[in-house]
Design a protein around this motif. Sequence first.
Motif: not given
Length: 143
Positions: A37-39, A61-65, A111-118
Amino acid sequence: MAKTHISASSKQLIIKRSKGYCEYCKCPSDFSTELFSIEHIIPRSKSGSNELDNLAYACIGCNIYKSDKTEFIDVVSQAISILYNPRKMNWTDHFIWDESLTIIIGKTAIGRATTEGLKLNRTPVKNLRRALISIGEHPPSEE
């Protein structure tokens, strides 16, 4: 009031710009069983626009998280960090692949926040990466 519709031509530009990959976890849409999707990088609920510089191509998955998140906790510093912005940041400045090429490692707080958050290393995504490696389709080439 902000425009709510993203035109078909804008969607095609966003997909072309991403080279068909999720701009967060780097999974290719051609091998996904789920729709991409377009996020909104900055969510509309936080005054984000439908302008091209606020839109990213993302797997479901990334969009939902990601949802309406714009920040998350960095596991190293325990401080809140902004999330990776694919329009303003270079992926390789914030992330690297582990030796197996199946796990994304955050190099920076972003990078770490994104890896965990998404949850960029979800088991199905790691399994897809493993399968793609076996046919020479992973990792994606970076500019």
